[in-house]
Design a protein around this motif. Structure first.
Motif, PDB file in Angstrom:
ATOM      1  N   UNK A  29       0.806  -1.229   0.000  1.00 55.67           N
ATOM      2  CA  UNK A  29       0.000   0.000   0.000  1.00 55.67           C
ATOM      3  C   UNK A  29       0.843   1.286   0.000  1.00 55.67           C
ATOM      4  N   UNK A  30       1.939   1.383   0.788  1.00 54.98           N
ATOM      5  CA  UNK A  30       2.747   2.614   0.739  1.00 54.98           C
ATOM      6  C   UNK A  30       3.233   2.974  -0.670  1.00 54.98           C
ATOM      7  N   UNK A  34       9.719  10.562   1.611  1.00 53.75           N
ATOM      8  CA  UNK A  34      10.259  11.369   2.709  1.00 53.75           C
ATOM      9  C   UNK A  34       9.362  12.558   3.029  1.00 53.75           C
ATOM     10  N   UNK A  35       8.817  13.239   1.996  1.00 55.29           N
ATOM     11  CA  UNK A  35       7.933  14.380   2.223  1.00 55.29           C
ATOM     12  C   UNK A  35       6.631  13.972   2.915  1.00 55.29           C
ATOM     13  N   UNK A  36       6.057  12.849   2.479  1.00 55.81           N
ATOM     14  CA  UNK A  36       4.804  12.371   3.082  1.00 55.81           C
ATOM     15  C   UNK A  36       5.017  12.023   4.556  1.00 55.81           C
ATOM     16  N   UNK A  37       6.108  11.310   4.840  1.00 54.09           N
ATOM     17  CA  UNK A  37       6.409  10.925   6.229  1.00 54.09           C
ATOM     18  C   UNK A  37       6.659  12.158   7.092  1.00 54.09           C
ATOM     19  N   UNK A  38       7.418  13.125   6.546  1.00 53.13           N
ATOM     20  CA  UNK A  38       7.774  14.323   7.311  1.00 53.13           C
ATOM     21  C   UNK A  38       6.569  15.222   7.581  1.00 53.13           C
ATOM     22  N   UNK A  91       1.791   6.914   9.050  1.00 50.63           N
ATOM     23  CA  UNK A  91       0.487   6.279   8.854  1.00 50.63           C
ATOM     24  C   UNK A  91      -0.179   6.635   7.542  1.00 50.63           C
ATOM     25  N   UNK A  92       0.142   7.820   6.996  1.00 50.00           N
ATOM     26  CA  UNK A  92      -0.443   8.274   5.735  1.00 50.00           C
ATOM     27  C   UNK A  92      -0.101   7.323   4.592  1.00 50.00           C
ATOM     28  N   UNK A  93       1.043   6.655   4.699  1.00 44.97           N
ATOM     29  CA  UNK A  93       1.460   5.731   3.643  1.00 44.97           C
ATOM     30  C   UNK A  93       0.506   4.549   3.518  1.00 44.97           C
ATOM     31  N   UNK A 132      -4.825  11.765  -0.907  1.00 39.89           N
ATOM     32  CA  UNK A 132      -4.516  12.447   0.348  1.00 39.89           C
ATOM     33  C   UNK A 132      -5.078  13.826   0.529  1.00 39.89           C
ATOM     34  N   UNK A 133      -6.030  14.264  -0.313  1.00 43.10           N
ATOM     35  CA  UNK A 133      -6.574  15.608  -0.163  1.00 43.10           C
ATOM     36  C   UNK A 133      -8.049  15.609   0.250  1.00 43.10           C
TER      37      UNK A 133
END
Length: 306
Positions: free
Chosen positions: A119-120, A153-157, A162-164, A232-233
């Motif tokens: 999924x990520x 890296x941007x998504x995690x930061x 958890x967003x992944x 993600x929006x």
């Protein structure tokens, strides 16, 4: 242990991955049209050729293949995991005769393993595929990722690890899709091969197409929700965990029905059916050819029952 590390299972996994990569590359623009219609609510639902022509005119012909590499990378890993798990279970669970119920169960387990592991990658490739798109919906904003690793890296930061796994719940429900697909595929293939009859490439193509069409039509509304959550929006209610995920899924489905009616849940289905049916059919042809050629080259007989 020998079953998990079987050479034959590895051949099936590699062949499945290569088949999916080949098929998706050929029909990739159809997937571009599908995801635009799913995510961008303000884009009018028109025929697939018109959507593709609009995108090519506004953003250039190459935009039809935007996000190809991350999608292909995810697809390769995803199908490798799925085929490896499915054929490992096939060796463990199937003795003398395969049955649709067993095929369905193996499909569910394989799909669940695949979802949790990959999924990520699908979250990232959904973002990259839509980066630079000219949306009709002004509420959707552009992202600025420099590549796969930068997107991770941007998504995690900025959004957290958890967003992944956004869209995991509908993805787990959508395990029905490949499970139903493989159940129908295996059943139709067994019927076609009765009496030791050799199945032609055209028959494999047709069987794969029918199996995928049935599975896709049954699960399409959840695929739309899955795409929106991965992008993600979507403004959620802020709840976390399983309850929050379930709430988001229900909220998105109801919002679509409220705004566009029941048919709104199937916006982009034409493009999806064209892409997914043709892709699945070609994938199965390539998969069967690669496995047959490899076993023949290595002097092995298929031990797995079909």
């Amino acid at each position: 242990m020998s079953i998990l590390l079987s050479y034959e299972t590895l051949v099936h996994a590699v062949a499945g991955a290569m088949g999916s990569v080949t098929a998706m590359t050929v029909f990739f623009p159809l997937d571009t049209a599908r995801i635009r219609l799913q995510v961008d609510e303000n884009r009018k639902s028109q025929s697939t050729p018109i959507i593709l022509a609009e995108i090519a005119k506004e953003e250039g012909v190459l935009s039809l293949y935007r996000g190809w590499f991350p999608v292909i990378s995810s697809l390769c890993c995803s199908n490798f995991v799925y085929f490896y798990t499915f054929n490992t279970l096939k060796r463990v669970m199937v003795s003398d005769r395969s049955k649709p119920a067993k095929d369905l169960l193996m499909g569910f387990i394989s799909g669940a393993v695949n979802v949790l592991l990959t999924t990520p990658m699908w979250v990232v490739n959904t973002r990259l595929k839509l980066q630079g798109a000219k949306f009709r919906n002004e509420e959707l904003h552009q992202t600025h990722y420099k590549g796969i690793f930068d997107a991770f890296s941007q998504i995690i930061a900025s959004e957290g690890v958890g967003t992944l796994w956004n869209g995991t719940l509908p993805s787990l429900v959508l395990v029905f899709n490949p499970a139903v697909q493989f159940m129908f595929y295996e059943a139709m293939k067994r019927r076609a091969a009765r009496g030791g009859r050799k199945i032609s490439s055209f028959e494999i193509f047709l069987i794969g197409a029918i199996a995928k069409a049935i599975a896709t039509s049954a699960t399409y509304p959840l695929q739309t929700v899955q795409a929106i959550l991965r992008f993600g929006q979507y403004k959620s209610d802020g709840k976390g965990g399983l309850v929050g995920s379930l709430g988001n899924v229900v909220s998105l489905l109801m919002d679509r029905i409220k705004r566009h009616g029941l048919l709104g849940l199937y916006k982009g289905l034409e493009a999806k059916l064209l892409q997914t049916v043709l892709t699945a059919a070609l994938m199965f042809v390539v998969y069967e050819k690669i496995t047959a050629a490899t076993f023949k080259l290595m002097g092995l007989q298929k031990k797995l029952k079909h």
